[in-house]
Design an enzyme around this catalytic site. Structure first.
Site, PDB file in Angstrom:
ATOM      1  N   ASP A   9       1.906   0.602   3.020  1.00 17.85           N
ATOM      2  CA  ASP A   9       0.657   0.021   2.538  1.00 17.85           C
ATOM      3  C   ASP A   9      -0.468   0.652   3.350  1.00 17.85           C
ATOM      4  O   ASP A   9      -0.231   1.305   4.370  1.00 17.85           O
ATOM      5  CB  ASP A   9       0.695  -1.500   2.738  1.00 17.85           C
ATOM      6  CG  ASP A   9      -0.344  -2.265   1.923  1.00 17.85           C
ATOM      7  OD1 ASP A   9      -1.328  -1.655   1.483  1.00 17.85           O
ATOM      8  OD2 ASP A   9      -0.171  -3.486   1.756  1.00 17.85           O
ATOM      9  N   PHE A  67      -3.540  -4.779   1.014  1.00 17.43           N
ATOM     10  CA  PHE A  67      -2.788  -5.343  -0.110  1.00 17.43           C
ATOM     11  C   PHE A  67      -2.473  -4.309  -1.195  1.00 17.43           C
ATOM     12  O   PHE A  67      -2.624  -4.585  -2.385  1.00 17.43           O
ATOM     13  CB  PHE A  67      -3.522  -6.549  -0.721  1.00 17.43           C
ATOM     14  CG  PHE A  67      -4.051  -7.525   0.289  1.00 17.43           C
ATOM     15  CD1 PHE A  67      -3.311  -7.855   1.426  1.00 17.43           C
ATOM     16  CD2 PHE A  67      -5.288  -8.120   0.120  1.00 17.43           C
ATOM     17  CE1 PHE A  67      -3.803  -8.763   2.368  1.00 17.43           C
ATOM     18  CE2 PHE A  67      -5.778  -9.028   1.051  1.00 17.43           C
ATOM     19  CZ  PHE A  67      -5.031  -9.342   2.180  1.00 17.43           C
ATOM     20  N   HIS A  68      -1.989  -3.144  -0.757  1.00 21.11           N
ATOM     21  CA  HIS A  68      -1.595  -2.076  -1.679  1.00 21.11           C
ATOM     22  C   HIS A  68      -0.149  -1.632  -1.419  1.00 21.11           C
ATOM     23  O   HIS A  68       0.111  -0.445  -1.218  1.00 21.11           O
ATOM     24  CB  HIS A  68      -2.523  -0.866  -1.531  1.00 21.11           C
ATOM     25  CG  HIS A  68      -3.969  -1.143  -1.782  1.00 21.11           C
ATOM     26  ND1 HIS A  68      -4.988  -0.368  -1.245  1.00 21.11           N
ATOM     27  CD2 HIS A  68      -4.582  -2.104  -2.527  1.00 21.11           C
ATOM     28  CE1 HIS A  68      -6.147  -0.843  -1.641  1.00 21.11           C
ATOM     29  NE2 HIS A  68      -5.933  -1.896  -2.423  1.00 21.11           N
ATOM     30  N   PRO A  69       0.821  -2.549  -1.425  1.00 21.44           N
ATOM     31  CA  PRO A  69       2.191  -2.140  -1.103  1.00 21.44           C
ATOM     32  C   PRO A  69       2.808  -1.311  -2.220  1.00 21.44           C
ATOM     33  O   PRO A  69       2.622  -1.595  -3.407  1.00 21.44           O
ATOM     34  CB  PRO A  69       2.919  -3.473  -0.942  1.00 21.44           C
ATOM     35  CG  PRO A  69       2.177  -4.418  -1.845  1.00 21.44           C
ATOM     36  CD  PRO A  69       0.728  -3.999  -1.727  1.00 21.44           C
TER      37      PRO A  69
END
Length: 561
Positions: free
Chosen positions: A318, A497-499
């Site tokens: 992330d 919050f970009h997994p």
């Protein structure tokens, strides 16, 4: 069948469809809608959460309610304690319900850098270079700057996903852009055009001042002939409040999905394929709960092994993120105060009448893509400027006063973690360990980001507004105390919050899916979402996830012919 009072398509036999898509997030909505657009094709789209007909979803400022709280529309996960971050657990919001995380995100429309996709192709993912994926970005997009046209080389004007300029940019967002220029960052009016580098206002997934999530784009468009969850697509059954428990196999072929609806367990069958679109956490969770994954891990939980696939759940990464807050006593900025509540009362009335003002804000209105070193080929840091201070993330945290903040995230992180099962039950949260900042290069990227933010904050365009930075005194006015900055990062860093990456696409033994997104070692099963990305794109991941769904639909159609 009846769903929420609406008739949904009757398949040729009860509970049987051509395709079953598990997860109605950004990619899932796109692939299900496109497949169901073909004559005679039936698709079931399964979603564990509720519908998205709610003011907290469609009102942009609703992000303040949905993104920070575990609840009906947010799984609200936490990571395992992160050793490089003082043992803190990282807050990991994930959308639950139609639209998935596109229903709770900041609506920022960013595709990433062309180099990201060319790198995927270099890794063996043929057909995923920038020129290969650009048509799918354009096909999905209805950019208001080009509405009704498809003659721009970078943008689409007729797709289902509305992309708009902010209707009422905050005055502090414009001051940030002026300050960024004063700090030597050039302006860029289009981060998704010919070049990414520079500072500018973000375009957002909104239409007429309302959030335009993936469900509105692909499931219940305003121009659909039949108002309902399936948007008039006769072959599409949208089943909310339907928890997938496991994929069913006959031998090594996926043939259906066992679900629980209304407390009743049942099995839906897929004549052609099962498509998993649960995202970077729930897609590997479902594969493992169904017997596909690292054999020793599955056997340890008493799960029968269908196929030993060690890459499932690996490669989690992330964008690590750090925030600098500045408290400023202005009700132009979001914050908690009696004056602020009075201001917001008027803003709510303004929004109801005109769909403009602070309620139409995505809060993270402006940003920049910058290089930490001038000799880099492309930007390695992204800034998000927010017209609010960011408090501690997660539930039960304090409510910040008025102010603004700026995030800096490392666009190409080196740290890698994994997702594991806590049990074989999909209703239990998975174990998430991103191993954030385990690679020292990510720490140094955040240190560079802190210095850049403070340099921008010190420029006249922002400095003349007054206020004070929070918890940065030890850095020194000249930012020379790198040890103090590293301590600050360890105690405050999170992700943005970009997994991605946990069902990685590739051609090596650790790849989970091939470049056609077919799960290796079994038949009739694909993964279609951000989990297939070998590396995270340089920017927000909602638009790339939608692109994956669009491209997957064409690949699936081609295989069916």
């Amino acid at each position: 069948m009846i769903h929420n009072g609406q008739k949904t398509p009757s398949p040729s036999s009860a509970g049987e469809f051509d395709y079953i898509v598990v997860g109605a997030g950004s990619a899932g909505c796109a692939v299900a809608s496109r497949l169901a657009g073909d004559e005679g094709v039936t698709v079931a789209l399964l979603e564990a959460g509720p519908h998205d007909h709610h003011y907290t979803v469609w009102t942009p400022i609703g992000i303040a309610k949905t993104a920070g709280h575990r609840g009906l529309r947010n799984y609200g996960y936490y990571s395992e304690p992160q050793s490089a971050m003082g043992g803190r657990r990282s807050w990991q919001p994930r959308g639950r319900g139609l639209g998935g995380s596109s229903s709770i995100n900041a609506m920022v429309y960013i595709r990433g850098h062309r180099r990201d996709y060319d790198h995927w192709a270099e890794l063996g993912c043929n057909g995923w270079g920038y020129e290969d994926v650009l048509p799918y970005f354009r096909r999905s997009e209805c950019n208001e700057r080009y509405a009704g046209r498809d003659d721009d080389p970078w943008h689409g004007g007729t797709g289902p996903l509305y992309v708009s300029d902010l209707r009422t940019p905050n005055p502090f967002s414009r001051r940030f852009l002026e300050a960024a220029q004063q700090a030597g960052v050039r302006l860029n009016p289009d981060f998704n055009g010919e070049t990414q580098e520079g500072a500018g206002l973000f375009q957002v997934t909104q239409h007429n001042g309302e959030r335009w999530n993936a469900a509105r784009a692909y499931l219940h468009r305003a121009d659909a002939s039949d108002a309902g969850l399936n948007g008039g697509r006769k072959g599409l059954a949208v089943l909310t409040d339907t928890q997938a428990l496991r994929i069913c196999f006959e031998g090594r072929r996926a043939v259906g999905v066992t679900v629980v609806r209304g407390g009743v367990e049942q099995t839906l069958r897929a004549r052609r394929e099962v498509i998993v679109s649960g995202g970077a956490y729930n897609s590997p969770q479902l594969l493992m709960a169904s017997g596909i994954g690292p054999a020793s891990h599955l056997r340890g939980l008493g799960i029968g092994v269908v196929h030993d696939l060690p890459g499932v759940g690996e490669n989690l990464h992330d964008h690590p993120d750090i925030v600098i807050n500045k408290q400023v006593d202005s009700t132009d900025l979001f914050g908690y105060s009696m004056r602020g509540f009075a201001r917001m009362f008027g803003e709510v009335l303004r929004y109801r009448r005109h769909r403009t003002g602070m309620v139409a804000s995505n809060i993270a209105e402006a940003g920049a893509f910058v290089k930490s070193h001038p000799d880099l080929a492309e930007p390695d840091l992204q800034l998000h400027f927010t017209a609010a201070m960011v408090g501690e993330r997660g539930e039960g945290k304090t409510k910040p006063p008025h102010g603004y903040s700026c995030h800096a995230c490392v666009l190409r992180p080196h740290s890698r973690g994994h997702v594991r099962l806590s049990s074989g039950d999909m209703r239990d949260a998975p174990i998430i360990d991103a191993r954030l900042l385990s690679d020292a290069r990510d720490m140094e990227g955040l240190v560079a980001g802190v210095k850049l933010i403070r340099r921008i904050f010190a420029q006249p365009a922002l400095a003349r507004e007054g206020g004070r930075e929070i918890a940065t005194e030890a850095f020194g006015a000249d930012n020379r105390n790198d040890d103090a900055i590293r301590t600050f990062v360890r105690t405050r860093a999170e992700t943005v919050f970009h997994p991605v990456g946990t069902c990685r696409m590739g051609v090596d033994e650790m790849a989970v899916v091939d470049p056609q997104l077919r799960v290796r070692g079994v038949a009739g099963l694909r993964v279609v979402d951000a989990s297939i990305m070998p590396t995270v794109p340089a920017g927000n991941t909602n638009a790339p996830a939608i692109m994956v769904g669009e491209k997957a639909a064409d690949m699936i159609r081609n295989d069916a012919r």
